[in-house]
Design a protein around this motif. Structure first.
Motif, mmCIF file in Angstrom:
data_model
loop_
_atom_site.group_PDB
_atom_site.id
_atom_site.type_symbol
_atom_site.label_atom_id
_atom_site.label_comp_id
_atom_site.label_asym_id
_atom_site.label_seq_id
_atom_site.Cartn_x
_atom_site.Cartn_y
_atom_site.Cartn_z
ATOM 1 N N PRO A 145 -7.956 -25.049 -92.199
ATOM 2 C CA PRO A 145 -7.444 -25.779 -91.024
ATOM 3 C C PRO A 145 -6.050 -26.328 -91.293
ATOM 4 C CG PRO A 145 -9.080 -27.091 -92.189
ATOM 5 C CD PRO A 145 -9.080 -25.739 -92.831
ATOM 6 N N GLN A 146 -5.313 -26.553 -90.236
ATOM 7 C CA GLN A 146 -3.937 -27.038 -90.366
ATOM 8 C C GLN A 146 -3.882 -28.366 -91.106
ATOM 9 O OE1 GLN A 146 -1.267 -25.157 -89.409
ATOM 10 N NE2 GLN A 146 -0.090 -26.691 -90.575
ATOM 11 N N GLN A 147 -4.882 -29.211 -90.904
ATOM 12 C CA GLN A 147 -4.906 -30.518 -91.567
ATOM 13 C C GLN A 147 -4.906 -30.360 -93.084
ATOM 14 O OE1 GLN A 147 -8.289 -32.900 -90.526
ATOM 15 N NE2 GLN A 147 -7.501 -34.746 -91.531
ATOM 16 N N ALA A 148 -5.663 -29.377 -93.590
ATOM 17 C CA ALA A 148 -5.703 -29.151 -95.035
ATOM 18 C C ALA A 148 -4.373 -28.631 -95.549
ATOM 19 C CB ALA A 148 -6.828 -28.168 -95.369
ATOM 20 N N LEU A 149 -3.725 -27.769 -94.782
ATOM 21 C CA LEU A 149 -2.411 -27.250 -95.177
ATOM 22 C C LEU A 149 -1.362 -28.361 -95.152
ATOM 23 C CD1 LEU A 149 -2.530 -23.873 -93.237
ATOM 24 C CD2 LEU A 149 -2.488 -24.132 -95.727
ATOM 25 N N ASP A 150 -1.427 -29.231 -94.159
ATOM 26 C CA ASP A 150 -0.483 -30.350 -94.082
ATOM 27 C C ASP A 150 -0.692 -31.311 -95.248
ATOM 28 O OD1 ASP A 150 0.542 -29.294 -91.775
ATOM 29 O OD2 ASP A 150 -0.575 -30.628 -90.433
ATOM 30 N N GLY A 151 -1.937 -31.425 -95.724
ATOM 31 C CA GLY A 151 -2.207 -32.299 -96.869
ATOM 32 C C GLY A 151 -1.470 -31.855 -98.112
ATOM 33 N N LEU A 152 -1.248 -30.550 -98.263
ATOM 34 C CA LEU A 152 -0.496 -30.052 -99.418
ATOM 35 C C LEU A 152 0.913 -30.641 -99.436
ATOM 36 C CD1 LEU A 152 -1.438 -26.246 -99.355
ATOM 37 C CD2 LEU A 152 -2.510 -28.081 -100.681
ATOM 38 N N ASP A 153 1.539 -30.662 -98.275
ATOM 39 C CA ASP A 153 2.903 -31.186 -98.196
ATOM 40 C C ASP A 153 2.951 -32.670 -98.534
ATOM 41 O OD1 ASP A 153 5.787 -30.706 -97.234
ATOM 42 O OD2 ASP A 153 5.161 -32.452 -96.053
ATOM 43 N N ARG A 154 1.953 -33.425 -98.121
ATOM 44 C CA ARG A 154 1.930 -34.860 -98.423
ATOM 45 C C ARG A 154 1.859 -35.092 -99.932
ATOM 46 N NH1 ARG A 154 -1.367 -34.922 -93.829
ATOM 47 N NH2 ARG A 154 -3.265 -34.936 -95.074
ATOM 48 N N HIS A 155 1.038 -34.308 -100.621
ATOM 49 C CA HIS A 155 0.921 -34.472 -102.069
ATOM 50 C C HIS A 155 2.223 -34.111 -102.780
ATOM 51 C CE1 HIS A 155 -3.247 -35.376 -101.673
ATOM 52 N NE2 HIS A 155 -3.634 -34.155 -101.369
ATOM 53 N N VAL A 156 2.841 -33.017 -102.369
ATOM 54 C CA VAL A 156 4.082 -32.595 -103.025
ATOM 55 C C VAL A 156 5.203 -33.581 -102.723
ATOM 56 C CG1 VAL A 156 5.831 -30.787 -103.185
ATOM 57 C CG2 VAL A 156 3.420 -30.172 -103.057
ATOM 58 N N ASP A 216 -3.211 -33.853 -107.561
ATOM 59 C CA ASP A 216 -3.756 -33.982 -106.210
ATOM 60 C C ASP A 216 -3.389 -32.760 -105.367
ATOM 61 O OD1 ASP A 216 -4.941 -36.425 -106.723
ATOM 62 O OD2 ASP A 216 -3.278 -37.597 -105.900
ATOM 63 N N PHE A 217 -2.175 -32.252 -105.563
ATOM 64 C CA PHE A 217 -1.764 -31.037 -104.845
ATOM 65 C C PHE A 217 -2.688 -29.870 -105.175
ATOM 66 C CE2 PHE A 217 0.652 -27.023 -105.384
ATOM 67 C CZ PHE A 217 0.781 -26.686 -104.042
ATOM 68 N N HIS A 218 -2.998 -29.700 -106.456
ATOM 69 C CA HIS A 218 -3.848 -28.573 -106.839
ATOM 70 C C HIS A 218 -5.290 -28.792 -106.388
ATOM 71 C CE1 HIS A 218 -0.872 -26.196 -108.973
ATOM 72 N NE2 HIS A 218 -0.307 -27.363 -109.231
ATOM 73 N N ARG A 219 -5.726 -30.044 -106.327
ATOM 74 C CA ARG A 219 -7.021 -30.324 -105.690
ATOM 75 C C ARG A 219 -6.958 -29.930 -104.215
ATOM 76 N NH1 ARG A 219 -8.921 -36.369 -106.934
ATOM 77 N NH2 ARG A 219 -10.525 -35.715 -105.451
ATOM 78 N N GLY A 220 -5.811 -30.172 -103.592
ATOM 79 C CA GLY A 220 -5.638 -29.789 -102.195
ATOM 80 C C GLY A 220 -5.681 -28.287 -101.998
ATOM 81 N N VAL A 221 -5.152 -27.546 -102.974
ATOM 82 C CA VAL A 221 -5.211 -26.082 -102.889
ATOM 83 C C VAL A 221 -6.666 -25.631 -102.873
ATOM 84 C CG1 VAL A 221 -4.698 -23.929 -104.108
ATOM 85 C CG2 VAL A 221 -2.946 -25.715 -103.949
ATOM 86 N N VAL A 222 -7.469 -26.151 -103.797
ATOM 87 C CA VAL A 222 -8.891 -25.780 -103.838
ATOM 88 C C VAL A 222 -9.608 -26.234 -102.565
ATOM 89 C CG1 VAL A 222 -11.080 -26.178 -105.052
ATOM 90 C CG2 VAL A 222 -8.990 -25.706 -106.344
ATOM 91 N N ARG A 263 8.069 -26.358 -108.599
ATOM 92 C CA ARG A 263 7.192 -25.195 -108.472
ATOM 93 C C ARG A 263 6.028 -25.500 -107.528
ATOM 94 N NH1 ARG A 263 6.684 -22.225 -114.324
ATOM 95 N NH2 ARG A 263 5.634 -20.687 -112.993
ATOM 96 N N ASP A 264 5.551 -26.751 -107.549
ATOM 97 C CA ASP A 264 4.549 -27.155 -106.558
ATOM 98 C C ASP A 264 5.126 -27.045 -105.148
ATOM 99 O OD1 ASP A 264 2.613 -27.701 -108.465
ATOM 100 O OD2 ASP A 264 3.002 -29.860 -108.508
ATOM 101 N N ARG A 265 6.380 -27.470 -104.990
ATOM 102 C CA ARG A 265 7.020 -27.373 -103.669
ATOM 103 C C ARG A 265 7.103 -25.924 -103.205
ATOM 104 N NH1 ARG A 265 7.087 -29.309 -99.251
ATOM 105 N NH2 ARG A 265 7.588 -31.386 -100.066
ATOM 106 N N GLU A 266 7.489 -25.033 -104.098
ATOM 107 C CA GLU A 266 7.587 -23.622 -103.739
ATOM 108 C C GLU A 266 6.224 -23.076 -103.299
ATOM 109 O OE1 GLU A 266 8.994 -19.341 -105.675
ATOM 110 O OE2 GLU A 266 8.698 -21.086 -106.966
ATOM 111 N N LEU A 272 2.360 -21.264 -99.081
ATOM 112 C CA LEU A 272 1.030 -21.334 -98.484
ATOM 113 C C LEU A 272 1.095 -21.778 -97.033
ATOM 114 C CD1 LEU A 272 -0.902 -22.947 -101.475
ATOM 115 C CD2 LEU A 272 -1.305 -20.667 -100.520
ATOM 116 N N ARG A 273 1.935 -22.745 -96.742
ATOM 117 C CA ARG A 273 2.006 -23.267 -95.380
ATOM 118 C C ARG A 273 2.653 -22.286 -94.415
ATOM 119 N NH1 ARG A 273 4.671 -28.404 -94.459
ATOM 120 N NH2 ARG A 273 3.187 -28.743 -92.753
ATOM 121 N N SER A 274 3.496 -21.386 -94.941
ATOM 122 C CA SER A 274 4.158 -20.404 -94.088
ATOM 123 C C SER A 274 3.374 -19.091 -93.995
ATOM 124 C CB SER A 274 5.572 -20.125 -94.598
ATOM 125 O OG SER A 274 5.535 -19.565 -95.902
#
Length: 226
Positions: free
Chosen positions: A108-119, A140-146, A185-188, A193-195
């Protein structure tokens, strides 16, 4: 309130132990508890307002998760990792994170948006020179990936995996030097993933995990040699 009402309001002992284990695990993940730090049952029981038996059960749960060890004549302490532990952690990371990246189109979009918040939080911490916080945000970002997989069971499993990984990070001699390389690298990875550029994200994540494992293995080996 009567004693009977107090007893009814109190959680069952096993739930209280799990709650304390959660709090101690969070301290490990944040770097507040490092390898070798003692887990003194009397002091921690008083801090958390629980019985020593409940605290010991919480520590037993951490031992079962590979986050603590019992030391002869010394009590429990936060565990230090060996090279076999590191390889095991990264095997789990590859199985979950690469799979999550591959099927991120279902997230879901909410989970993808969470990645950006962590980074973004990691970037702010890095700019402020708060490298311990940057490391926590990266984890936290990598937890968000999972989390993109959408499985509560895997989220719970990976929460422990991330805490184990932080034990290795705690051995880093120069935190800024080690952590500064992962934020961009997390940002990349986040942006890929978001795109929806999943093939690039999987390839980049595979390289990321390979590089990270090599460095963490070298750090742990150096600690054991010392």
């Amino acid at each position: 309130m009567s004693d009977e009402e107090n007893d009814a309001a109190a959680p069952p002992p096993y739930l209280a132990a799990e709650a304390i284990a959660d709090r101690l695990r969070d301290r490990i993940t944040s770097g507040a508890l490092a390898p070798g730090n003692p887990l003194r049952d009397a002091a921690l029981a008083e801090e958390f307002g629980v019985s020593r038996n409940t605290l010991r059960e919480a520590v037993r749960l951490l031992v079962h998760e590979g986050l603590a060890v019992h030391q002869l004549y010394k009590g429990a302490a936060v565990k230090g990792l060996d090279v076999a532990d590191v390889h095991d952690i990264y095997a789990a990371r590859r199985a979950l994170e690469l799979r999550a990246a591959e099927q991120s189109f279902t997230a879901p979009q909410q989970a993808l948006d969470g990645l950006d918040r962590h980074v973004s939080a990691a970037e702010r911490a890095a700019e402020a020179g708060q490298w311990k916080e940057a490391a926590t945000c990266s984890l936290d970002f990598h937890r968000g990936v999972v989390h993109l997989i959408g499985s509560d069971r895997l989220d719970r499993f990976f929460r422990t995996t991330v805490a184990q990984l932080r034990l290795a990070f705690s051995e880093v001699p120069i935190e800024a030097e080690f952590q500064s390389q992962w934020v961009p690298r997390d940002r990349e990875l986040c942006d890929l993933l978001r795109s929806g550029r999943r093939t690039e994200a999987v390839a980049g994540l595979a390289r990321y995990l390979d590089d990270s494992e090599r460095q963490v293995v070298d750090i742990v080996r150096a600690v054991h040699r010392a």
